[in-house]
Design an enzyme around this catalytic site. Structure first.
Site, PDB file in Angstrom:
ATOM      1  CG  HIS A 169      -2.227  -0.793   0.830  1.00 16.97           C
ATOM      2  ND1 HIS A 169      -2.218  -1.785  -0.106  1.00 16.97           N
ATOM      3  CD2 HIS A 169      -3.501  -0.714   1.267  1.00 16.97           C
ATOM      4  CE1 HIS A 169      -3.438  -2.290  -0.228  1.00 16.97           C
ATOM      5  NE2 HIS A 169      -4.243  -1.650   0.597  1.00 16.97           N
ATOM      6  CG  ASP A 213      -7.119   7.580   9.493  1.00 19.23           C
ATOM      7  OD1 ASP A 213      -7.022   7.602  10.728  1.00 19.23           O
ATOM      8  OD2 ASP A 213      -6.959   8.585   8.774  1.00 19.23           O
ATOM      9  CD  GLU A 230      -7.764  10.866  11.883  1.00 19.33           C
ATOM     10  OE1 GLU A 230      -8.277  11.220  10.801  1.00 19.33           O
ATOM     11  OE2 GLU A 230      -7.101   9.821  12.013  1.00 19.33           O
TER      12      GLU A 230
END
Ligand SMILES: Cc1cc2nc3c(=O)[nH]c(=O)nc-3n(C[C@H](O)[C@H](O)[C@H](O)COP(=O)(O)OP(=O)(O)OC[C@H]3O[C@@H](n4cnc5c(N)ncnc54)[C@H](O)[C@@H]3O)c2cc1C
Length: 531
Positions: A90, A153, A266
């Site tokens: 990723h 996240d 956040e």
């Protein structure tokens, strides 16, 4: 020797597909497999960024840590082979690739180890494989009523992949990044040795590997600190027109003592329009909620801000007690009245919230399109200028995805790790994540145009003397890497010479050039640095 054989085979049969026949695996003495099929090498030549491609010689699917060590030792016997651990691939810029070398598919051994202990390290610990996905770690820990303390996240990332960077999310203000929530690692160094390390034993290796961009060793096991898992999360979003007010409230929340603030903090910037991807519709927390723009003042700017908050609670808590804590905490904040959204979700659903976005993006083709993401740590001193010049300037129309911006506390980060933070020594700094989801060209802007815009953002930061560091960095020359590491460069080079002197590991980061003779030789020393 197997490696020599493998090199000759591939050069002579470059375009052919060949399944591992077991003989090659035997040569490496793997318990797992060595796959040099076109499908395997093509897959290892791609990553989430979709911007670069580098085809390996073969893909190792290790059965466990011993196979990882065998792969590194095999590469050491060759004059030029490199080894890249690949987590879930990723990365954005080919960091987990190995051009003509071995890619070790860490996911293959992701389930090779899982053990929970109750003593020490908060409420207990889990020892997991380096190739384990965080979503699987969470699922296993929840069976014991426990959970990791610090997350990303999105949990479709491997433990080794995020620990090699930092691993941040809305819990980092309290617990620090994931690199601050691990107490022991098992690592295969660039010399092919398997070493258990911690802040007490082999501490130089332990801290080098954390945030070390895969340069010093391959993490085969990690001991992760756990906490008692809450049942539920009250998930809240509140909207701001003014960046100063947004940052004042965010900073106040992250510096309050535990019990007097939220458990997750956040924030993000969004466009003041009805644009479904960049604007108001991205804020509500469910289809039953609506963003009412008449709540905004007529002189609201082109960019708005949202604080995203989470409060843990137990399903047995009376709703009124959760309401009263939330009411007290929100009562201190200066968000726009009426632009407040709340939802109760299970703890697991909250942590897996991006998985739903993943499913949607896969269905629409957005997941497989290029992702020229840009992640930065920006000092508190520079964040207002960043807002003025980048959010309200270069990015005033959005990036086609979330533009995260939220504060963290330096005291939660261990200076001994290899992670690089902004140079200004203030306690607060911000994560800025520009997460572009764009339709494949020609339906959306070309990846090149978006990469060019990323360069423009960095130029804007430089021109305005904004103190920042790239998170998940990617550079094209040794000079840029030196500048990135600043006064930590010498330590980084020394660690490389000590733990991976032949520069076998993680070549996709393009920091060091594989050497057959001289330890720690720089990629640019012979003019081949960067891209
Ligand atoms: C959808 C999405 C959401 C994300 N959200 C967040 C977020 O909220 N917070 C955050 O901090 N990051 C986030 N990231 C970034 C992510 O943390 C990094 O890209 C991470 O490197 C990806 O993990 P991976 O397992 O896919 O690693 P890979 O991309 O496979 O590898 C990354 C690097 O680590 C090395 N590496 C991999 N495994 C090991 C190992 N076991 N030992 C040593 N080195 C290893 C590789 O060689 C490579 O250099 C996100 C990325 C995506 C795509």
């Amino acid at each position: 020797m197997m490696i020599a054989y493998a090199e000759r085979f591939v050069h002579e049969n470059d375009t052919e597909t060949r399944q591992d026949d077991g003989v090659s695996g035997l040569d490496l003495q793997l318990q797992g497999t060595l796959d040099w099929s076109a499908a395997a090498t093509a897959s290892a030549a791609r990553d989430f960024g979709g911007l670069r491609s580098a085809k390996p010689l073969a893909v190792v699917r290790p059965a466990g840590p011993d196979d990882v060590a065998r792969s590194v030792r095999a590469a050491l016997r060759s004059p030029s082979l490199t080894v890249a651990a690949r987590g879930n691939g990723h990365s954005i810029n080919g960091q987990a690739m190995s051009d003509g070398g071995l890619v070790v598919d860490m996911l293959a051994a992701g389930a090779a180890h899982f053990q929970v202990g109750r003593a020490g390290c908060g409420a207990g610990y889990a020892v997991v494989a380096g190739g384990a996905l965080w979503e699987d770690v969470l699922e296993q820990c929840l069976r014991y009523g426990l959970a990791p303390r610090s997350y990303t996240d999105y949990l479709g990332l491997t433990v080794g992949g995020t620990l090699s960077n930092a691993g941040v999310s809305g819990q980092a203000f309290r617990h620090g990044p994931q690199t601050s929530n691990v107490t022991e690692l098992e690592v295969v160094t660039g010399q092919g040795e398997t070493v258990v390390c911690s802040s007490r034993d082999n501490s130089e290796l332990f801290f080098a590997v954390l945030g070390g961009l895969g340069q010093f060793g391959i993490i085969t096991k990690a001991k992760i600190c756990l906490q008692p898992a809450p049942d539920m999360v009250r998930w809240i979003r509140v909207v701001y027109e003014d960046f100063g007010e947004f940052t004042r409230d965010a900073e106040s929340l992250v510096t309050r003592p535990d019990g007097d603030t939220f458990d997750y903090i956040e924030g993000f910037a969004f466009v003041n329009s009805d644009d479904p991807v960049n604007g108001w519709p991205t804020v509500p927390l469910g289809p039953d909620q609506r963003f009412d723009p008449t709540r905004l003042s007529p002189d609201a700017g082109s960019v708005l801000y949202c604080l995203e908050l989470g409060l843990h609670h137990r399903s047995s808590d009376p709703p009124s007690s959760v309401d009263s804590v939330v009411g007290r905490l929100l009562g201190r904040l200066g968000f726009v009245e009426g632009l407040e959204f709340r939802r109760d979700v299970s703890y697991a659903d909250f942590l897996l919230r991006v998985k739903h976005a993943e499913q949607h993006a896969k269905a629409t083709g957005l997941w497989d399109a290029p992702h020229p993401w840009l992640n930065l740590f920006v000092s508190k001193a520079g964040i207002a200028d960043f807002d003025r010049t980048v959010f309200k300037g270069v990015l005033k129309d959005g990036v086609g995805g979330p533009m995260l911006v939220y504060p963290m506390l330096r005291c939660r980060w261990d200076k001994r790790t290899s992670v690089v933070l902004p140079e200004e020594s203030g306690e607060i700094f911000y994560l800025v994540a520009l997460l572009r989801y764009t339709l494949p060209y020609p339906e959306g802007p070309s990846a090149d145009r978006l990469v060019a815009q990323n360069h423009e953002i960095l130029r804007t930061c430089d021109e305005n003397k904004i103190d920042y560091k790239l998170y998940l960095p990617y550079y094209q020359s040794q000079k840029e890497w030196e500048r990135h590491f600043g006064n930590q460069w010498a330590r980084f080079v020394e660690r490389k010479a000590r733990f991976d002197p032949m520069a076998v590991l993680s070549p996709g980061q393009k920091i060091f050039l594989r050497s057959s003779v001289m330890p720690g030789k720089m990629a640019s020393d012979n003019g081949t640095a960067g891209l």
